[in-house]
Design a protein around this motif. Structure first.
Motif, PDB file in Angstrom:
ATOM      1  N   ARG A 182      -2.341  -8.777  14.207  1.00 13.72           N
ATOM      2  CA  ARG A 182      -1.948  -9.906  13.356  1.00 13.72           C
ATOM      3  C   ARG A 182      -0.508  -9.778  12.826  1.00 13.72           C
ATOM      4  O   ARG A 182       0.017 -10.700  12.234  1.00 13.72           O
ATOM      5  CB  ARG A 182      -2.886 -10.028  12.148  1.00 13.72           C
ATOM      6  CG  ARG A 182      -4.370 -10.112  12.455  1.00 13.72           C
ATOM      7  CD  ARG A 182      -4.764 -11.453  13.024  1.00 13.72           C
ATOM      8  NE  ARG A 182      -6.197 -11.675  13.015  1.00 13.72           N
ATOM      9  CZ  ARG A 182      -7.074 -11.168  13.878  1.00 13.72           C
ATOM     10  NH1 ARG A 182      -6.672 -10.337  14.815  1.00 13.72           N
ATOM     11  NH2 ARG A 182      -8.351 -11.478  13.797  1.00 13.72           N
ATOM     12  N   GLY A 183       0.093  -8.608  12.993  1.00 11.01           N
ATOM     13  CA  GLY A 183       1.435  -8.375  12.485  1.00 11.01           C
ATOM     14  C   GLY A 183       1.491  -8.349  10.963  1.00 11.01           C
ATOM     15  O   GLY A 183       2.454  -8.811  10.359  1.00 11.01           O
ATOM     16  N   ILE A 184       0.446  -7.807  10.344  1.00  8.95           N
ATOM     17  CA  ILE A 184       0.337  -7.748   8.890  1.00  8.95           C
ATOM     18  C   ILE A 184       0.357  -6.275   8.466  1.00  8.95           C
ATOM     19  O   ILE A 184      -0.264  -5.435   9.117  1.00  8.95           O
ATOM     20  CB  ILE A 184      -0.975  -8.408   8.402  1.00  8.95           C
ATOM     21  CG1 ILE A 184      -1.024  -9.868   8.822  1.00  8.95           C
ATOM     22  CG2 ILE A 184      -1.136  -8.280   6.896  1.00  8.95           C
ATOM     23  CD1 ILE A 184      -2.368 -10.529   8.572  1.00  8.95           C
ATOM     24  N   THR A 185       1.054  -5.979   7.390  1.00 10.93           N
ATOM     25  CA  THR A 185       1.058  -4.607   6.878  1.00 10.93           C
ATOM     26  C   THR A 185      -0.152  -4.385   5.975  1.00 10.93           C
ATOM     27  O   THR A 185      -0.730  -5.340   5.442  1.00 10.93           O
ATOM     28  CB  THR A 185       2.334  -4.301   6.076  1.00 10.93           C
ATOM     29  OG1 THR A 185       2.330  -5.089   4.885  1.00 10.93           O
ATOM     30  CG2 THR A 185       3.580  -4.556   6.900  1.00 10.93           C
ATOM     31  N   LEU A 186      -0.477  -3.131   5.782  1.00 15.47           N
ATOM     32  CA  LEU A 186      -1.579  -2.776   4.900  1.00 15.47           C
ATOM     33  C   LEU A 186      -1.293  -3.248   3.474  1.00 15.47           C
ATOM     34  O   LEU A 186      -2.176  -3.771   2.803  1.00 15.47           O
ATOM     35  CB  LEU A 186      -1.792  -1.259   4.925  1.00 15.47           C
ATOM     36  CG  LEU A 186      -3.012  -0.755   4.178  1.00 15.47           C
ATOM     37  CD1 LEU A 186      -4.270  -1.035   4.980  1.00 15.47           C
ATOM     38  CD2 LEU A 186      -2.889   0.722   3.909  1.00 15.47           C
ATOM     39  N   THR A 187      -0.049  -3.094   3.045  1.00 13.91           N
ATOM     40  CA  THR A 187       0.335  -3.509   1.690  1.00 13.91           C
ATOM     41  C   THR A 187       0.205  -5.018   1.523  1.00 13.91           C
ATOM     42  O   THR A 187      -0.309  -5.490   0.504  1.00 13.91           O
ATOM     43  CB  THR A 187       1.781  -3.064   1.387  1.00 13.91           C
ATOM     44  OG1 THR A 187       1.860  -1.645   1.538  1.00 13.91           O
ATOM     45  CG2 THR A 187       2.203  -3.457  -0.010  1.00 13.91           C
ATOM     46  N   ASN A 196      -6.910   2.016  -1.903  1.00  9.93           N
ATOM     47  CA  ASN A 196      -8.311   1.759  -1.558  1.00  9.93           C
ATOM     48  C   ASN A 196      -8.449   1.187  -0.146  1.00  9.93           C
ATOM     49  O   ASN A 196      -9.384   1.535   0.583  1.00  9.93           O
ATOM     50  CB  ASN A 196      -8.956   0.825  -2.574  1.00  9.93           C
ATOM     51  CG  ASN A 196      -9.311   1.539  -3.855  1.00  9.93           C
ATOM     52  OD1 ASN A 196      -9.402   2.756  -3.892  1.00  9.93           O
ATOM     53  ND2 ASN A 196      -9.485   0.784  -4.921  1.00  9.93           N
ATOM     54  N   LEU A 197      -7.520   0.336   0.237  1.00 10.24           N
ATOM     55  CA  LEU A 197      -7.566  -0.226   1.587  1.00 10.24           C
ATOM     56  C   LEU A 197      -7.283   0.862   2.623  1.00 10.24           C
ATOM     57  O   LEU A 197      -7.888   0.884   3.692  1.00 10.24           O
ATOM     58  CB  LEU A 197      -6.573  -1.381   1.707  1.00 10.24           C
ATOM     59  CG  LEU A 197      -6.808  -2.372   2.822  1.00 10.24           C
ATOM     60  CD1 LEU A 197      -8.224  -2.927   2.808  1.00 10.24           C
ATOM     61  CD2 LEU A 197      -5.804  -3.494   2.745  1.00 10.24           C
TER      62      LEU A 197
END
Length: 74
Positions: A20-25, A37-38
């Motif tokens: 998805r091209g999304i960072t964990l943050t 937590n993630l």
């Protein structure tokens, strides 16, 4: 299952984030949980996950719970 016995649930959050091209943050902000937590969930160290968190992850990642978690047979 005794509490000290390892679980056999695999978490596929890394792959979905990359797809998805999304960072964990960024995902943590969208879902309303801390990045720590993630990260614990992502690394398979979580002992539990709330349905509300799982629902929020699915909403933000446009996926189903089974896309995030699978049972690994030993």
């Amino acid at each position: 299952m005794p509490p000290d016995e390892p679980h056999q649930i695999e978490v596929h959050l890394d792959q979905i984030l990359a797809d998805r091209g999304i960072t964990l943050t960024e995902l943590a902000e969208r879902v309303g949980v801390t990045p720590v937590n993630l990260s614990i969930l992502k690394n398979g160290r979580a002992k539990a996950i709330r349905y509300t968190t799982l629902s929020a992850l699915c909403r933000e990642l446009d996926c189903q719970p089974g896309d995030l978690l699978t049972y690994k047979r030993t």
